[in-house]
Enzyme design. Sequence first.
Site, PDB file in Angstrom:
ATOM      1  N   TRP A 135     -28.752 -94.054 -80.362  1.00  0.00           N
ATOM      2  CA  TRP A 135     -30.220 -93.903 -80.466  1.00  0.00           C
ATOM      3  C   TRP A 135     -31.168 -95.126 -81.220  1.00  0.00           C
ATOM      4  CZ3 TRP A 135     -32.608 -90.564 -77.508  1.00  0.00           C
ATOM      5  CH2 TRP A 135     -32.006 -89.030 -77.415  1.00  0.00           C
ATOM      6  N   SER A 136     -31.938 -94.809 -82.266  1.00  0.00           N
ATOM      7  CA  SER A 136     -32.863 -95.973 -82.561  1.00  0.00           C
ATOM      8  C   SER A 136     -31.805 -97.217 -83.440  1.00  0.00           C
ATOM      9  CB  SER A 136     -33.727 -95.661 -83.543  1.00  0.00           C
ATOM     10  OG  SER A 136     -34.765 -94.882 -82.558  1.00  0.00           O
ATOM     11  N   VAL A 137     -30.636 -96.949 -83.823  1.00  0.00           N
ATOM     12  CA  VAL A 137     -29.897 -98.183 -84.072  1.00  0.00           C
ATOM     13  C   VAL A 137     -29.986 -99.223 -83.244  1.00  0.00           C
ATOM     14  CG1 VAL A 137     -27.603 -98.820 -84.655  1.00  0.00           C
ATOM     15  CG2 VAL A 137     -28.446 -96.758 -85.620  1.00  0.00           C
ATOM     16  N   LYS A 139     -32.640-100.306 -81.953  1.00  0.00           N
ATOM     17  CA  LYS A 139     -33.770-101.158 -82.128  1.00  0.00           C
ATOM     18  C   LYS A 139     -33.330-102.306 -83.088  1.00  0.00           C
ATOM     19  CE  LYS A 139     -37.522 -97.295 -82.142  1.00  0.00           C
ATOM     20  NZ  LYS A 139     -36.758 -96.334 -81.485  1.00  0.00           N
TER      21      LYS A 139
END
Length: 419
Positions: A135-137, A139
């Site tokens: 997921w947003s790791v 980013k």
Amino acid sequence: MPKPTVTSSPIAKVLLGFGVIAMTSSGMAATEDQRPTGLNGATWQFGPLNRWAYTHMSEVLPSKTIRRGAAAPRPIPGLSDAADDLEISWEGSPTPLSQLMEEQYVDGLLVIKDGKAVVERYAGTLTAERTHLLWSVSKTITGLTAASVAADGLIDLDHTVGDYVPELANSGWGTDSLRDILDMRDGSEWNEDYAAADSTVRRQDCSDGLLTGPDCAGVDVTGNYVFLPAVGRMPGRQGSFVYKSGTTDVMAWVLEAATGQRFADLVSERIWQRIGADQDAGITVDTGGFTLASGGMHATLRDVARVGQLMLNFGKSGDTQVIPKAWLQDIFSDDGSRSWPHPAAAGTRPYYRSFVWGLGDGRGSVQARGVHGQVIHVGPESGVVIVMLSSWPDAEGGAANVGFPQQQQLIESIEAALR
């Protein structure tokens, strides 16, 4: 080893403003490989089916490989001797870490202290060789990739999105500098409400073809190359931090335009190969071929820990300076003085810099975070990297006593037990 008491943490209170998601246990053994009944485009993201889906992403969604290259993996010292459990203090009582992992739907945990692995444990359907959705790791890895591209002079952080991607010039991001993009201080009207089917983040899921079902009614499947240019602007937001996943996808598009390479190949060449990754990673691809930098990467627990160690070492992996030291120093030294829109406990100065969360705890702690319980915790003062990959039932928890505050409490108790 002392067993300190964990109390309600001010850092956990800070993290209440970050927004995460939780899940229910599926009861499947780590070696289980049968595709569960009922898994489809409407159900894969959520519990209990996500526990299997997150470790089989290339079977769930189209993905592009992030190759590790031909070199031998860079060893993580201590792996062969790492414990598979740890007794910590939880609510004032000695408690096995394995028990808390089960209660909080943690699929994998790796703790590195002073450069040496001290705890490694797997649950659910995750194994050492399998990748897990980040997921947003993702980013944070995107931000590190941007750092490498900037170091080579291929992008200028003072230039605007429209300077690099003409297709985005009239979008909500067109006039924003790349510096503001990295800090999510852009002026787009993006809405990151996971619970609302009509929010931008959920309409993006539907447009990408990553989510199907009734919530996607009326949304054309077009992909990000069409969806992102149509997102409008909210001028009053420019210069203020508002969390927006689409902003990271915009940065990935800029990197592709500036280098002439696909984003996954940039991550491979500039991060994965240079950290000595053990396995290929992957990244989900939408219907138009756009690689989803905001939340689509999937990688092994150990390779994610290598990213955390890279950050702790100020961009260095072994003898190789992968990311400029100054880039990481800038992240760790941010004083959090700019406006912060979320609740923050007294004595903390949280911030967001270059797609990294700064806890502002006075100890230099920073984190990469993703919904459904993904986290890289980097503690410079304690010399600790803690990686948790999880399958919470929904984006913000979805079960009793599961979510950001409880995960942060668990991180703090592990750090305390290792002092």
